[in-house]
Design a protein around this motif. Structure first.
Motif, PDB file in Angstrom:
ATOM      1  N   SER A  70      58.683 -24.717  54.304  1.00 27.77           N
ATOM      2  CA  SER A  70      60.033 -24.715  54.829  1.00 27.77           C
ATOM      3  C   SER A  70      61.031 -24.780  53.679  1.00 27.77           C
ATOM      4  O   SER A  70      60.917 -25.632  52.789  1.00 27.77           O
ATOM      5  N   ASP A  71      61.979 -23.864  53.699  1.00 27.87           N
ATOM      6  CA  ASP A  71      62.972 -23.830  52.623  1.00 27.87           C
ATOM      7  C   ASP A  71      64.196 -23.080  53.133  1.00 27.87           C
ATOM      8  O   ASP A  71      64.124 -22.335  54.119  1.00 27.87           O
ATOM      9  N   ARG A  72      65.300 -23.262  52.448  1.00 30.35           N
ATOM     10  CA  ARG A  72      66.510 -22.537  52.820  1.00 30.35           C
ATOM     11  C   ARG A  72      66.565 -21.196  52.099  1.00 30.35           C
ATOM     12  O   ARG A  72      65.982 -21.016  51.044  1.00 30.35           O
ATOM     13  N   CYS A  73      67.344 -20.301  52.689  1.00 25.40           N
ATOM     14  CA  CYS A  73      67.596 -18.992  52.080  1.00 25.40           C
ATOM     15  C   CYS A  73      68.986 -19.027  51.459  1.00 25.40           C
ATOM     16  O   CYS A  73      69.961 -19.387  52.125  1.00 25.40           O
ATOM     17  N   HIS A  74      69.059 -18.646  50.201  1.00 21.33           N
ATOM     18  CA  HIS A  74      70.342 -18.624  49.504  1.00 21.33           C
ATOM     19  C   HIS A  74      70.669 -17.220  49.022  1.00 21.33           C
ATOM     20  O   HIS A  74      69.775 -16.438  48.708  1.00 21.33           O
ATOM     21  N   MET A  75      71.949 -16.969  48.941  1.00 21.81           N
ATOM     22  CA  MET A  75      72.418 -15.668  48.451  1.00 21.81           C
ATOM     23  C   MET A  75      73.424 -15.868  47.329  1.00 21.81           C
ATOM     24  O   MET A  75      74.246 -16.799  47.377  1.00 21.81           O
ATOM     25  N   HIS A  76      73.325 -15.000  46.319  1.00 22.48           N
ATOM     26  CA  HIS A  76      74.381 -14.876  45.312  1.00 22.48           C
ATOM     27  C   HIS A  76      74.863 -13.437  45.333  1.00 22.48           C
ATOM     28  O   HIS A  76      74.072 -12.512  45.552  1.00 22.48           O
ATOM     29  N   PHE A  77      76.112 -13.227  45.049  1.00 23.95           N
ATOM     30  CA  PHE A  77      76.592 -11.880  44.790  1.00 23.95           C
ATOM     31  C   PHE A  77      76.269 -11.513  43.341  1.00 23.95           C
ATOM     32  O   PHE A  77      76.082 -12.396  42.491  1.00 23.95           O
ATOM     33  N   ILE A  78      76.243 -10.217  43.079  1.00 23.84           N
ATOM     34  CA  ILE A  78      76.026  -9.690  41.723  1.00 23.84           C
ATOM     35  C   ILE A  78      77.200  -8.767  41.413  1.00 23.84           C
ATOM     36  O   ILE A  78      77.667  -8.028  42.291  1.00 23.84           O
ATOM     37  N   ASP A  79      77.662  -8.799  40.181  1.00 21.44           N
ATOM     38  CA  ASP A  79      78.827  -7.967  39.863  1.00 21.44           C
ATOM     39  C   ASP A  79      78.425  -6.510  39.629  1.00 21.44           C
ATOM     40  O   ASP A  79      77.246  -6.157  39.705  1.00 21.44           O
ATOM     41  N   GLN A  80      79.398  -5.654  39.311  1.00 27.81           N
ATOM     42  CA  GLN A  80      79.139  -4.221  39.162  1.00 27.81           C
ATOM     43  C   GLN A  80      78.266  -3.911  37.940  1.00 27.81           C
ATOM     44  O   GLN A  80      77.722  -2.809  37.820  1.00 27.81           O
ATOM     45  N   SER A  81      78.135  -4.890  37.036  1.00 22.53           N
ATOM     46  CA  SER A  81      77.291  -4.689  35.854  1.00 22.53           C
ATOM     47  C   SER A  81      75.885  -5.230  36.047  1.00 22.53           C
ATOM     48  O   SER A  81      75.054  -5.147  35.142  1.00 22.53           O
ATOM     49  N   GLY A  82      75.621  -5.813  37.197  1.00 21.86           N
ATOM     50  CA  GLY A  82      74.291  -6.340  37.462  1.00 21.86           C
ATOM     51  C   GLY A  82      74.127  -7.800  37.095  1.00 21.86           C
ATOM     52  O   GLY A  82      73.007  -8.316  37.077  1.00 21.86           O
ATOM     53  N   VAL A  83      75.228  -8.472  36.780  1.00 22.60           N
ATOM     54  CA  VAL A  83      75.158  -9.882  36.396  1.00 22.60           C
ATOM     55  C   VAL A  83      75.389 -10.756  37.627  1.00 22.60           C
ATOM     56  O   VAL A  83      76.330 -10.520  38.402  1.00 22.60           O
TER      57      VAL A  83
END
Lengths: 312, 309
Positions: B172-185
């Motif tokens: 059991s774990d949470r799902c997390h999201m990050h955005f990535i910029d246009q350069s892939g960072v």
């Protein structure tokens, strides 16, 4: 058989032809070569050049006859075998002067289209069963430097199911409501005939909406006003996703939206339908406004995309 | 007019030509009293006999053909280059010509074999033809990973993301999201400037919907599957992502509608998220286990783009 052995035959009189005359219907003037395929040489007047007509090789086994063209000569014409009398190696071909023939593009192999790109305009509607399930009907962008109070989509089909996306929707100033209006076939607002000004259709509009911050719930019934979907009192960018079904007596509309450029990314919801509409009443169009008749407007980069779900 | 009647004229000497010489503007004339003048050219063995024959009398033609005055070459056509005079006595100069077939209208139904190379189609295909939703990528987890990224998203665009079978092999774990910029960072705490997220979460279950939770300046976007924000063993969700533009990066953000698989409560849990303060144009996203559990084999993430032209 008589035979004349000479190197040259010359016409007898000035400007007179030298005739070689065969006899009967099958006799021909024959050019033979004892050791070579027969060749008729035509010299230029200076005798310095001589072009030749030569018989095909014996191995070709050909005895055909070419009848010179029987039609009018003209520049750029090509010589074509007009018709054939007889068959096989003794056939007689009638030649004619013809225009350049068009290429017959039949039974084409698609794999042979090896260069270029089909212009977009050459691609027609693609059926839903072939993957064309979501058709862009209209894209409306508020231009840079201009503001508009109304975004309108007319001409919606009967029994159509539409997806409307509001992209980067932005007001000119803080605004709480996203006004929505159903339109009739005449492009005017569908109103409740029981209310003032409600002369277009015998129909009602009801809706409800809520938004995060206030857990706000509102319901209207039988109104002559625009539907007021409460967003929030901001001028930030908003994302909206709307579904609209235009079927007669079965109009359904839902709205989901949320605020983007704001530290409170709240959402707002709305649903609407026509209540007890008169027979045949349906939604033919939809109009959005930022402030009704007030001074609020949509501003750039507000974009509305109208798609239709295709079912055939 | 003198006339010799005989059946054959033969050259006098070995390899000698037999010349027929008209006088002045006169011509060598091939004629017959009973048929159209025919010149027969025999093969060397005299076994094959091809002929050039005059047009019939009914055609009433007296034209002259001048053999081509240019160099003969393979695949050339015999073409009338020019005409002097007019009518039935015109003189036509022939030439060896290259013939370019004229353009004609093509009939699409004549494409009866093969298939069209995709490179021949415009890219993108027109949304106005019904192609409003373009598949961008499919990610299927088939190795031992705890996170994956999707990059290369266009600025100023809208995407639909579908994630199926999110889970952690029973853990059991949470799902997390990050955005990535246009350069892939990745846009997170290590980014310069440091990136935080403002989020709103709410749910629907029986009563629609429930109260919301405001989570501001978070290190990442937590995707809930129920109203408790519980850790999850199974999750599926649909997300609508807008990437924003360089002139309007504030238009970037995501709305996520998630549900817990294999749960009799059938919650719908919603998440809205935007970048706090330091707005960036979004060029992708990363999904990960919050504490590094390995993702389910077969987990699938499909990305579509809404086409606008």
């Amino acid at each position: 058989m008589s035979k004349l052995n000479v190197n040259e035959l010359e016409a007898n009189g000035t400007n007179s032809n030298l005739k070689v005359v065969s006899k009967g219907t099958t006799g021909v003037c024959e050019v033979t070569g004892a050791d070579n395929d027969a060749t008729l040489q035509l010299n230029c007047s200076a005798q310095s050049h001589g072009v030749k007509l030569k018989a095909p090789a014996d191995s070709a086994g050909q005895n055909y006859t070419l009848a010179l063209p029987d039609n009018q000569i003209a520049a750029n014409k090509l010589i074509k075998v007009k018709n054939i009398t007889g068959s096989g190696t003794t056939a007689e071909g009638q030649l004619e002067f013809v225009d350049t023939p068009p290429t017959a593009y039949t039974n084409l192999d698609a794999a042979n289209v090896t260069s270029g790109v089909f212009p977009t305009a050459r691609i027609g509607g693609i059926s839903a069963t072939n993957g064309g399930g979501l058709k862009l009907i209209n894209k409306t962008v508020v231009p840079v430097g201009t503001n508009t109070n109304f975004i309108t989509f007319n001409g919606l089909e009967d029994n159509g199911h539409y997806l409307i996306i509001g992209k980067d929707v932005k007001y000119t100033s803080t605004m709480q409501y996203f006004y929505t209006t159903f339109l009739g076939a005449d492009g005017a607002q569908l109103k409740d005939a029981g209310n003032a000004g409600g002369t277009n259709n015998l129909s009602y509009v009801c809706w409800q909406n809520r938004k995060t911050a206030m857990n706000f719930f509102n319901a209207q019934f039988g109104s002559t006003q625009k539907m007021e979907f409460s967003s929030d009192n901001v001028s930030a960018n908003m994302y909206m996703r709307m579904e609209l079904f235009t079927g007669t007596d079965r109009v359904y509309f839902s709205l989901y939206g949320h605020i983007l450029d704001y530290s409170y990314p709240y959402y707002f919801l709305g649903t609407a339908n026509l209540y007890q509409p008169s027979a045949g009443t349906r939604v033919h169009g939809i109009q959005f406004s930022a402030g009704g008749t007030g001074g609020y407007n949509f501003t750039n980069p507000t974009t509305f995309l109208l798609y239709q779900y295709m079912d055939a | 007019m003198s006339k010799i009647k005989l059946n054959q004229i033969e050259s006098l000497s070995s390899n000698g030509d037999l010349a027929l010489t008209p006088n002045g503007t006169g011509a060598v004339e091939i004629k017959s009293d009973d048929t159209d003048g025919t010149l027969q050219l025999n093969s060397s063995g005299n076994s094959s006999k091809t002929k050039v024959k005059a047009a019939p009398s009914s055609a009433a033609q007296n034209y002259t053909l001048i053999l081509p005055d240019n160099q003969i070459a393979q695949d050339k056509y015999l073409q009338v280059a020019s005409v002097t005079g007019s009518g039935s006595t015109a003189v036509g100069q022939l030439q060896y010509a290259t013939v370019t077939p004229p353009s004609i209208n093509l009939d699409a139904s004549e494409l009866t074999t093969g298939s069209l190379d995709a490179a021949r189609l415009p890219s993108p295909l027109p949304a106005t033809s019904g192609l409003g939703l373009k598949h961008v990528s499919t990610t299927i987890v088939n190795t031992s990973i705890h996170e994956f990224s999707v990059t290369g998203l266009d600025a100023d665009s809208l995407y639909r993301i579908m994630v199926r079978n999110w889970g952690y092999s029973g853990s059991s774990d949470r799902c997390h999201m990050h955005f990535i910029d246009q350069s892939g960072v990745v846009l997170n705490w290590a980014y310069s400037p440091t990136i935080y997220y403002d989020c709103v979460n709410w749910y629907s279950y029986r009563y629609n919907p429930g109260n919301y939770n405001l989570r501001q300046q978070q290190s990442d976007i937590q995707i809930d599957g129920d109203h408790y924000g519980n850790q999850h063993t199974a999750l599926s969700f649909i997300a609508d992502l807008s990437t924003g533009s360089t002139t309007n990066p504030g238009a970037g953000g995501v709305h996520i509608k998630a549900t817990r698989n294999y749960d009799y409560n059938a919650y719908n849990a919603y998440t809205n998220a935007v970048i706090h303060s330091s707005k960036q144009v979004i060029g992708g996203f990363k999904l990960k286990s919050s504490i590094g559990y390995q993702l389910n084999q077969g987990l699938e993430c499909v990305v579509y783009k809404y086409m606008e032209a």
